[in-house]
Scaffold this active site. Structure first.
Site, PDB file in Angstrom:
ATOM      1  N   GLY A  42      64.749  28.480  43.414  1.00  0.00           N
ATOM      2  CA  GLY A  42      63.512  28.735  42.658  1.00  0.00           C
ATOM      3  C   GLY A  42      63.457  30.170  42.162  1.00  0.00           C
ATOM      4  O   GLY A  42      63.830  31.095  42.887  1.00  0.00           O
ATOM      5  N   ARG A  95      68.847  43.949  37.325  1.00  0.00           N
ATOM      6  CA  ARG A  95      68.996  45.228  36.606  1.00  0.00           C
ATOM      7  C   ARG A  95      69.647  46.281  37.516  1.00  0.00           C
ATOM      8  O   ARG A  95      70.548  47.019  37.099  1.00  0.00           O
ATOM      9  CB  ARG A  95      67.614  45.700  36.155  1.00  0.00           C
ATOM     10  CG  ARG A  95      67.577  47.057  35.502  1.00  0.00           C
ATOM     11  CD  ARG A  95      66.134  47.330  35.068  1.00  0.00           C
ATOM     12  NE  ARG A  95      65.953  48.650  34.487  1.00  0.00           N
ATOM     13  CZ  ARG A  95      65.589  49.713  35.178  1.00  0.00           C
ATOM     14  NH1 ARG A  95      65.379  49.631  36.478  1.00  0.00           N
ATOM     15  NH2 ARG A  95      65.439  50.869  34.568  1.00  0.00           N
ATOM     16  N   LYS A 118      25.447  29.428  53.994  1.00  0.00           N
ATOM     17  CA  LYS A 118      26.658  29.574  53.173  1.00  0.00           C
ATOM     18  C   LYS A 118      26.904  28.245  52.455  1.00  0.00           C
ATOM     19  O   LYS A 118      27.135  27.223  53.088  1.00  0.00           O
ATOM     20  CB  LYS A 118      27.826  29.898  54.111  1.00  0.00           C
ATOM     21  CG  LYS A 118      29.062  30.324  53.434  1.00  0.00           C
ATOM     22  CD  LYS A 118      30.008  30.887  54.488  1.00  0.00           C
ATOM     23  CE  LYS A 118      31.355  31.247  53.936  1.00  0.00           C
ATOM     24  NZ  LYS A 118      31.457  31.800  52.632  1.00  0.00           N
ATOM     25  N   ASP A 144      58.685  32.059  48.907  1.00  0.00           N
ATOM     26  CA  ASP A 144      58.251  31.434  50.161  1.00  0.00           C
ATOM     27  C   ASP A 144      58.251  32.372  51.378  1.00  0.00           C
ATOM     28  O   ASP A 144      57.610  32.079  52.379  1.00  0.00           O
ATOM     29  CB  ASP A 144      59.162  30.235  50.493  1.00  0.00           C
ATOM     30  CG  ASP A 144      59.095  29.149  49.429  1.00  0.00           C
ATOM     31  OD1 ASP A 144      58.088  29.101  48.699  1.00  0.00           O
ATOM     32  OD2 ASP A 144      60.059  28.367  49.316  1.00  0.00           O
ATOM     33  N   ARG A 155      69.142  24.407  40.759  1.00  0.00           N
ATOM     34  CA  ARG A 155      69.496  23.915  42.092  1.00  0.00           C
ATOM     35  C   ARG A 155      70.716  23.017  41.869  1.00  0.00           C
ATOM     36  O   ARG A 155      70.643  22.062  41.100  1.00  0.00           O
ATOM     37  CB  ARG A 155      68.342  23.133  42.702  1.00  0.00           C
ATOM     38  CG  ARG A 155      67.040  23.964  42.811  1.00  0.00           C
ATOM     39  CD  ARG A 155      66.011  23.253  43.666  1.00  0.00           C
ATOM     40  NE  ARG A 155      64.673  23.806  43.517  1.00  0.00           N
ATOM     41  CZ  ARG A 155      64.218  24.891  44.137  1.00  0.00           C
ATOM     42  NH1 ARG A 155      65.001  25.569  44.950  1.00  0.00           N
ATOM     43  NH2 ARG A 155      62.979  25.305  43.955  1.00  0.00           N
ATOM     44  N   ASP A 161      60.590  32.778  53.477  1.00  0.00           N
ATOM     45  CA  ASP A 161      61.045  31.938  54.594  1.00  0.00           C
ATOM     46  C   ASP A 161      62.500  32.203  54.987  1.00  0.00           C
ATOM     47  O   ASP A 161      63.143  31.351  55.586  1.00  0.00           O
ATOM     48  CB  ASP A 161      60.867  30.454  54.225  1.00  0.00           C
ATOM     49  CG  ASP A 161      61.697  30.061  53.005  1.00  0.00           C
ATOM     50  OD1 ASP A 161      62.240  30.952  52.321  1.00  0.00           O
ATOM     51  OD2 ASP A 161      61.811  28.850  52.739  1.00  0.00           O
ATOM     52  N   VAL A 211      71.586  45.777  40.139  1.00  0.00           N
ATOM     53  CA  VAL A 211      73.003  45.449  40.402  1.00  0.00           C
ATOM     54  C   VAL A 211      73.849  45.892  39.202  1.00  0.00           C
ATOM     55  O   VAL A 211      74.891  46.551  39.357  1.00  0.00           O
ATOM     56  CB  VAL A 211      73.176  43.927  40.650  1.00  0.00           C
ATOM     57  CG1 VAL A 211      74.652  43.545  40.610  1.00  0.00           C
ATOM     58  CG2 VAL A 211      72.546  43.516  41.974  1.00  0.00           C
ATOM     59  N   VAL A 212      73.387  45.525  37.999  1.00  0.00           N
ATOM     60  CA  VAL A 212      74.178  45.827  36.798  1.00  0.00           C
ATOM     61  C   VAL A 212      74.294  47.340  36.605  1.00  0.00           C
ATOM     62  O   VAL A 212      75.393  47.885  36.445  1.00  0.00           O
ATOM     63  CB  VAL A 212      73.535  45.152  35.555  1.00  0.00           C
ATOM     64  CG1 VAL A 212      74.210  45.628  34.272  1.00  0.00           C
ATOM     65  CG2 VAL A 212      73.642  43.624  35.680  1.00  0.00           C
ATOM     66  N   GLY A 233      55.211  27.208  49.481  1.00  0.00           N
ATOM     67  CA  GLY A 233      55.779  27.818  50.687  1.00  0.00           C
ATOM     68  C   GLY A 233      56.732  26.925  51.458  1.00  0.00           C
ATOM     69  O   GLY A 233      57.259  27.315  52.495  1.00  0.00           O
ATOM     70  N   ARG A 234      56.931  25.699  50.983  1.00  0.00           N
ATOM     71  CA  ARG A 234      57.733  24.712  51.730  1.00  0.00           C
ATOM     72  C   ARG A 234      57.215  24.594  53.166  1.00  0.00           C
ATOM     73  O   ARG A 234      56.046  24.354  53.357  1.00  0.00           O
ATOM     74  CB  ARG A 234      59.207  25.107  51.743  1.00  0.00           C
ATOM     75  CG  ARG A 234      59.903  24.878  50.448  1.00  0.00           C
ATOM     76  CD  ARG A 234      61.389  25.138  50.599  1.00  0.00           C
ATOM     77  NE  ARG A 234      62.000  25.294  49.316  1.00  0.00           N
ATOM     78  CZ  ARG A 234      62.395  24.287  48.549  1.00  0.00           C
ATOM     79  NH1 ARG A 234      62.257  23.053  48.960  1.00  0.00           N
ATOM     80  NH2 ARG A 234      62.940  24.512  47.376  1.00  0.00           N
ATOM     81  N   GLY A 238      67.432  31.850  47.963  1.00  0.00           N
ATOM     82  CA  GLY A 238      67.001  31.526  49.318  1.00  0.00           C
ATOM     83  C   GLY A 238      68.187  31.168  50.210  1.00  0.00           C
ATOM     84  O   GLY A 238      69.342  31.355  49.822  1.00  0.00           O
ATOM     85  N   ASP A 239      67.894  30.637  51.400  1.00  0.00           N
ATOM     86  CA  ASP A 239      69.003  30.406  52.343  1.00  0.00           C
ATOM     87  C   ASP A 239      69.944  29.294  51.861  1.00  0.00           C
ATOM     88  O   ASP A 239      71.133  29.315  52.188  1.00  0.00           O
ATOM     89  CB  ASP A 239      68.509  30.190  53.777  1.00  0.00           C
ATOM     90  CG  ASP A 239      67.478  29.083  53.869  1.00  0.00           C
ATOM     91  OD1 ASP A 239      67.113  28.512  52.827  1.00  0.00           O
ATOM     92  OD2 ASP A 239      67.051  28.793  55.002  1.00  0.00           O
ATOM     93  N   THR A 279      62.854  34.640  46.920  1.00  0.00           N
ATOM     94  CA  THR A 279      62.064  33.402  46.925  1.00  0.00           C
ATOM     95  C   THR A 279      60.621  33.776  47.220  1.00  0.00           C
ATOM     96  O   THR A 279      60.371  34.675  48.031  1.00  0.00           O
ATOM     97  CB  THR A 279      62.554  32.393  47.986  1.00  0.00           C
ATOM     98  OG1 THR A 279      61.523  31.408  48.196  1.00  0.00           O
ATOM     99  CG2 THR A 279      62.861  33.025  49.331  1.00  0.00           C
TER     100      THR A 279
HETATM  101  O1  F6P Z   1      61.181  27.686  47.041  1.00  0.00           O
HETATM  102  C1  F6P Z   1      60.230  27.982  46.079  1.00  0.00           C
HETATM  103  C2  F6P Z   1      59.365  26.787  45.779  1.00  0.00           C
HETATM  104  O2  F6P Z   1      58.460  27.136  44.765  1.00  0.00           O
HETATM  105  C3  F6P Z   1      58.638  26.174  46.953  1.00  0.00           C
HETATM  106  O3  F6P Z   1      57.498  26.897  47.335  1.00  0.00           O
HETATM  107  C4  F6P Z   1      58.326  24.789  46.450  1.00  0.00           C
HETATM  108  O4  F6P Z   1      58.194  23.872  47.512  1.00  0.00           O
HETATM  109  C5  F6P Z   1      59.566  24.473  45.628  1.00  0.00           C
HETATM  110  O5  F6P Z   1      60.167  25.725  45.297  1.00  0.00           O
HETATM  111  C6  F6P Z   1      59.311  23.705  44.369  1.00  0.00           C
HETATM  112  O6  F6P Z   1      60.546  23.412  43.801  1.00  0.00           O
HETATM  113  P1  F6P Z   1      60.766  22.936  42.296  1.00  0.00           P
HETATM  114  O7  F6P Z   1      60.500  24.089  41.401  1.00  0.00           O
HETATM  115  O8  F6P Z   1      62.181  22.496  42.263  1.00  0.00           O
HETATM  116  O9  F6P Z   1      59.767  21.849  42.048  1.00  0.00           O
END
Ligand code: F6P
Length: 322
Positions: A14, A24, A216, A130, A75, A132, A26-27, A173-174, A105-106, A128
């Site tokens: 993502g 930028r 409230k 997330d 992906r 995570d 790195v380059v 956030g997965r 990401g990982d 990412t």
């Molecule tokens: O890993 C980033 C993220 O945006 C997550 O938070 C979410 O679950 C996922 O990617 C969505 O993936 P896609 O863009 O492939 O729908």
């Protein structure tokens, strides 16, 4: 690594605001140190089909403040196959490219790891929203995503107040609740639902009622996407509290937009550090932000178990939302 050596950079998974700042860095740092830097377009998919171009100083002009990634991202299922991995490595080896910096990401790190086993030096940069990735306190894009949620919820709050409603807002956030937790704390949400901590909707319903009796008449509940079906959560809350709520799924707006200053700086420093570790001859490392410092750590750290969840912020958020 000596002068005139060839290195490549790609973004994968993502997109996340701040990736461009990392590209930028790195380059430009690579060129500054007399490396020849290549951009791989469209992530590992692009690497497999040889979508690789030499980057010049001007290739990364005017991008530091832009969201997304100029290298594009994808992906890649093929990168999970042995044939795909070999093709990807060959594309680099045929061009004499010795090292690859992977921003992602990982899952992207796993792709990098397979290339290391085929003779390529690899460095991972955590990109990412997330937050995570095991082994770093923060990932590129997380801070901007949190700010985007805060901004969106402040708009929803106007409607929540005017109509005296509850709003249930789903954030990304997965399986990691960090975006929900940070943004929920920042906006003073009545409840924050995250995958790391079990929740009781009956208790949350009672909390809404308590708030209502105290005068409230609106509330915001932040739900991390890994916590369950937001529509079911809304139905159950209505059952327990009698309140009508509106459900808002913020979705991909959380991935876009200009990076916050914090993410631009994180991207720049991590990109710079990635080049530095390659110049030192290191490989199979990830760049990490730990205790305000940018360091390198073994890449396989990211594949290990997540450390136990620290409930400090979560508990504080609950204490403040009595
Ligand atoms: O890993 C980033 C993220 O945006 C997550 O938070 C979410 O679950 C996922 O990617 C969505 O993936 P896609 O863009 O492939 O729908």
């Amino acid at each position: 690594m000596k002068s005139n050596k060839k290195v490549a950079v790609l973004s994968s998974g993502g997109d996340a605001p701040g990736m461009n700042a990392a590209i930028r860095a790195v380059v430009r740092k690579g060129i500054y140190h007399n490396l020849i830097v290549y951009g791989v377009f469209h992530g590992f998919e692009g690497l497999i089909r040889g979508d690789i171009q030499e980057m010049k100083v001007g290739s990364v002009a005017d991008i530091v403040h832009r969201g997304g990634t100029i290298l594009k991202t994808a992906r890649s299922d093929e990168m999970f196959t042995i044939e795909g991995q070999q093709k990807a490595a060959n594309q680099l080896l045929e061009r004499g490219i010795e090292a690859l910096i992977v921003i992602g990401g990982d899952g992207s790190y796993r792709g990098a790891q397979t290339l290391a086993e085929l003779g390529i030096k690899v460095v991972g940069i955590p990109g990412t929203i997330d937050n995570d990735i095991v082994g770093t306190d923060q990932t590129i894009g997380f801070d901007t995503a949190v700010n985007t949620v805060v901004d969106a919820v402040s708009k929803l709050r106007d409607t929540a107040t005017s109509h005296e409603r509850a709003f249930i807002v789903e954030v990304m956030g997965r399986n990691c609740g960090d975006i929900a937790l940070r943004s929920g704390l920042a906006i003073g949400a009545e409840s924050i639902l995250i995958p790391e901590i079990p929740f009781n909707l009956e208790e949350i319903g009672e909390k809404l009622l308590r708030g209502y009796r105290r005068g409230k008449h609106h509330s915001i509940i932040i739900v991390s996407e890994g916590s369950g079906d937001i529509k079911e959560i809304s139905t159950k809350l209505k059952e327990y509290s009698g309140f009508d709520s509106r459900v808002t799924i913020l979705g991909h707006i959380q991935r876009g937009g200009a990076p916050s200053a914090s993410d631009s700086v994180l991207g720049a420093t991590m990109g710079g550090k990635a080049v530095e570790v390659l110049l030192e001859g290191k490989s199979e490392v990830m760049i990490s932000y730990i205790n305000n410092d940018i360091i390198d750590r073994p890449l396989d750290l990211a594949f290990g178990p997540r450390p136990p969840f620290n409930p400090e912020l979560y508990n504080l958020a609950n204490e403040l939302a009595i």
